[in-house]
Scaffold this motif. Structure first.
Motif, PDB file in Angstrom:
ATOM      1  N   ILE A   1       1.688   6.276  -7.181  1.00  0.00           N
ATOM      2  CA  ILE A   1       0.355   7.138  -7.713  1.00  0.00           C
ATOM      3  C   ILE A   1       0.669   8.638  -7.077  1.00  0.00           C
ATOM      4  CG2 ILE A   1      -1.947   8.004  -7.283  1.00  0.00           C
ATOM      5  CD1 ILE A   1      -2.498   5.033  -6.536  1.00  0.00           C
ATOM      6  N   ALA A   2       1.340   9.179  -6.249  1.00  0.00           N
ATOM      7  CA  ALA A   2       1.956  10.394  -6.132  1.00  0.00           C
ATOM      8  C   ALA A   2       2.775  10.946  -7.173  1.00  0.00           C
ATOM      9  CB  ALA A   2       2.741  10.573  -4.665  1.00  0.00           C
TER      10      ALA A   2
ATOM     11  N   ARG B   1       2.355   1.615  -3.349  1.00  0.00           N
ATOM     12  CA  ARG B   1       1.388   2.251  -4.285  1.00  0.00           C
ATOM     13  C   ARG B   1       1.227   3.415  -4.309  1.00  0.00           C
ATOM     14  NH1 ARG B   1      -2.733  -1.114  -2.549  1.00  0.00           N
ATOM     15  NH2 ARG B   1      -1.867  -2.652  -3.796  1.00  0.00           N
ATOM     16  N   GLU B   2       1.053   3.898  -2.921  1.00  0.00           N
ATOM     17  CA  GLU B   2       0.787   5.480  -2.691  1.00  0.00           C
ATOM     18  C   GLU B   2       2.037   6.433  -3.274  1.00  0.00           C
ATOM     19  OE1 GLU B   2       0.506   8.210   1.258  1.00  0.00           O
ATOM     20  OE2 GLU B   2       0.368   6.096   1.517  1.00  0.00           O
ATOM     21  N   GLU B   3       3.183   5.800  -3.000  1.00  0.00           N
ATOM     22  CA  GLU B   3       4.272   6.549  -3.484  1.00  0.00           C
ATOM     23  C   GLU B   3       4.123   6.987  -5.138  1.00  0.00           C
ATOM     24  OE1 GLU B   3       7.739   4.718  -1.900  1.00  0.00           O
ATOM     25  OE2 GLU B   3       7.273   5.227   0.182  1.00  0.00           O
TER      26      GLU B   3
ATOM     27  N   ALA C   1       1.001  -1.070   0.051  1.00  0.00           N
ATOM     28  CA  ALA C   1       0.169  -0.005  -0.128  1.00  0.00           C
ATOM     29  C   ALA C   1       0.876   1.418   0.065  1.00  0.00           C
ATOM     30  CB  ALA C   1      -0.941   0.055   1.298  1.00  0.00           C
ATOM     31  N   LYS C   2       2.021   1.216   0.639  1.00  0.00           N
ATOM     32  CA  LYS C   2       3.039   2.603   1.002  1.00  0.00           C
ATOM     33  C   LYS C   2       3.483   2.490  -0.601  1.00  0.00           C
ATOM     34  CE  LYS C   2       6.323   4.614   3.635  1.00  0.00           C
ATOM     35  NZ  LYS C   2       7.363   5.143   2.936  1.00  0.00           N
TER      36      LYS C   2
ATOM     37  N   ASN D   1       0.746  11.604 -10.239  1.00  0.00           N
ATOM     38  CA  ASN D   1      -0.144  12.885 -10.121  1.00  0.00           C
ATOM     39  C   ASN D   1       0.695  14.041 -10.032  1.00  0.00           C
ATOM     40  OD1 ASN D   1      -2.453  11.550  -9.533  1.00  0.00           O
ATOM     41  ND2 ASN D   1      -2.180  11.495  -7.489  1.00  0.00           N
TER      42      ASN D   1
END
Length: 268
Positions: A260-261, A256-258, A253-254, A264
């Motif tokens: 996607i950031a 993935r979050e990085e 999850a971490k 963006n």
């Protein structure tokens, strides 16, 4: 344009149609695999257009000095660069004037729950051990065969060709749904495939992976998710490593979050 495909001769026709161009993923910067096609370095896109890469790999072959010079000039036009492996960062860093990011594989950008609607019906009633890709020395399928026999499971091998090994049933899924089903319903997955490893982790399987060339792809994932103990060359098959999938999911999850950031920011 929608439903339009392009080749090296026609791709230049889209150079003014979009504001942003993205290239990725897989081995798109491996010139030996693309037959020296520099389209994947977005050479057809004007300087003023925004360009970035996502999770692109460069393969095993080293670029020669002439190739490095051309690639450096092209990549320095990018707004942002991301790749799938740390070793790729090490190879690119001397050539570019910006930070290279390591991001997750595109299949990891969504969680397992979002893959579930694409998992087809169960194809085999018996409990089975699944092999997806073998090692050059045959160790992956050989280990799986011994493990399946000892544990009373059927052995399935994803392959278009019949196996020369006795008691190995080959299957070949023609649809994504069947491919995902084979992994999801397997008792245990033995794989020398990067994506076989990933989907085994997404679906919380008992998993053994074999790190074949290029080794750094699997190694990057193993280090990031702390699953190196699953590498088949060091596993005790009588006592398979127990993976804390709650920890794996949190690390994923971490990651993935990085990632996607990064996307963006590149799209701003």
């Amino acid at each position: 344009k929608k439903n339009q495909s392009y080749n090296r001769d026609t791709v230049f026709s889209v150079k003014e149609e979009y504001d942003t161009y993205v290239v990725g993923s897989d081995m798109l910067w491996a010139l030996d695999m693309t037959d020296g096609d520099y389209s994947y370095f977005l050479d057809f896109v004007p300087d003023e257009k925004r360009k970035f890469s996502y999770a692109t790999s460069i393969g095993k072959r080293e670029w020669n000095e002439e190739e490095k010079k051309r690639i450096s000039a092209l990549l320095n036009r990018f707004y942002a660069i991301s790749v799938r492996e740390k070793t790729t960062v090490d190879r690119l860093s001397p050539l570019v004037d910006k930070e290279c990011h390591v991001v997750c594989d595109p299949t990891m950008l969504i969680g397992a729950e979002e893959w579930m609607p694409y998992v087809g019906k169960r194809l085999f009633k018996k409990d089975y051990v699944l092999v997806y890709f073998d090692t050059d020395d045959g160790k992956c399928i050989s280990d799986a065969q011994q493990y399946a026999k000892k544990n009373g499971k059927e052995l399935l091998f994803i392959s278009q060709m019949p196996s020369f090994l006795s008691k190995v049933r080959t299957v070949f899924p023609y649809m994504v749904e069947d491919f995902l089903s084979l992994i999801y319903y397997a008792d245990t997955v033995f794989t020398a495939s990067y994506h076989g490893m990933l989907y085994g982790l997404y679906f919380h399987k008992k998993l053994i992976y074999y790190n074949r060339q290029p080794a750094y792809r699997m190694q990057t994932v193993a280090d990031r998710l702390n699953v190196g103990c699953l590498e088949g060359h060091g596993v005790d098959f009588d006592n398979l490593p127990q993976i804390d999938y709650q920890d794996v999911d949190a690390r994923m999850a971490k990651y993935r979050e990085e990632s996607i950031a990064y996307i963006n920011d590149a799209l701003k």
